[in-house]
Design a protein around this motif. Structure first.
Motif: not given
Length: 361
Positions: A296, A321, A263, A300, A349
């Motif tokens: 996406r 995640t 991330l 992200s 994100s």
């Protein structure tokens, strides 16, 4: 709000038997006319601080100064300070008027003056029509107002409030928050309130003292505490915050680029860190700054929905995640992914421009 220091706690500590530390070297200045809240979890020292100011507890070390004078040796009754207790401490055998005027009777105020001041105090708290009623006939909110009227009638320099709204239901509690702030503004009296309710503290305080383990973590306005918490404890206690272990990837004059696994998080630099690329840190990310999408985006990371909690105008979504980080996101109900369900796969994100505090690791 005036800026003069009305009340000061200088290096105040309180030790109880058994080696229990109630307060550890507390330094605090409270301004004239300020509404200040002491906020923290149970056992953090906030109530002990209030009791030391009131004179119900003597500090083991340090001084309490009011208007520049050392009041540490004074008994509670001799201090120009009044307290509204959590249970209100009203006299059940007395009428509303007798309860409100009790402090004046101890001060030998003439009966005619006492009646005049009782009527004025009850009018200020919206209970002029209850002056002759017994307190047992009043609702919880009305009893709280009687306790406030009794406290303000003697015109204290400082009014102390020990979780004064904790016994009220949620709707009445919100109403009384507005009333407390109105009353404080009209009187111009310094209010010091103890609460464990962060929403309550944020909504009515000029400044908040966040306490933890008998010490002060941070003193600041509600907005500063929320946007720029000084420690991970404050970030987690004031609102909800995702505390992410990150690594600084790059920096320029305006942007710090961090990475938490895969991330990517671009944060405005504001010249507020000496971190260099490769350094680790902890980043506080508020749930409203986490964006959720079925598509996406650059930077992200994929995540699975662990649970969805209805919060009225928003949904609070708990995520895991692909890097095995737990995240909490708040999604407006009108947003595209607001119908998501447990088990779905989405992408998360950071909201562009989000100001995420860099916290001590």
């Amino acid at each position: 709000m005036a800026t003069d220091a009305l009340l000061r706690l200088d290096s105040v500590s309180k030790h109880f038997s058994g080696g229990i530390v109630g307060l550890n070297n507390i330094n605090l200045s409270i301004a004239e006319g300020e509404f200040l809240s002491l906020l923290g979890p149970s056992g953090c020292g906030k109530t002990t601080t209030l009791r030391v100011i009131a004179g119900f507890e003597a500090p083991t070390e340090g001084e309490i100064r009011l208007d520049g004078k050392d009041i540490t040796p004074l008994r509670a009754f001799d201090r120009p300070v009044n307290t509204v207790f959590q249970d209100y401490a009203l006299f059940p055998h007395m009428s509303v008027a007798e309860n409100v005027g009790f402090g004046l009777s101890l001060r030998k105020i003439a009966a005619s003056e006492r009646r005049k001041r009782v009527a004025a105090a009850l009018d200020m708290v919206g209970l002029a029509d209850k002056i002759n009623q017994r307190v047992q006939a009043l609702s919880g909110g009305q009893r709280q107002r009687v306790a406030l009227a009794r406290a303000i009638i003697c015109e204290p320099r400082v009014l102390l409030l020990d979780e004064p709204l904790s016994a009220l239901d949620a709707h009445l509690r919100e109403q009384m928050q507005v009333e407390l702030k109105r009353l404080q503004r009209e009187l111009g009296t310094t209010f010091v309130m103890v609460t464990h309710d962060q929403t309550e503290a944020l909504s009515i305080s000029d400044r908040i003292v966040v306490m933890n383990k008998a010490a002060i973590e941070q003193i600041a306005s509600p907005s500063v505490l929320y946007d720029r918490p000084a420690t991970a404890f404050v970030a987690g206690f004031i609102g909800t915050s995702n505390l992410l272990k990150v690594r600084l990837v790059s920096r320029d004059a305006s942007v710090l680029r961090f990475a938490a696994g895969t991330l990517s998080l671009d944060v405005p630099s504001n010249g507020n860190t000496d971190l260099q690329p490769g350094d680790g840190a902890t980043l506080g990310v508020r749930p409203e700054d986490i964006l959720v999408s079925y598509e996406r985006a650059e930077g992200s990371v994929g995540a699975s929905v662990e649970s969805v909690v209805f919060h009225g105008r928003s949904l609070r979504v708990h995520l895991l995640t692909e890097d095995k980080d737990s995240l909490t996101a708040d999604i407006p109900r009108q947003a595209e992914p607001a119908a998501m369900a447990t088990g779905e796969h989405i992408f998360v994100s950071l909201r562009p421009g989000a100001s995420c505090p860099i916290l001590p690791s």
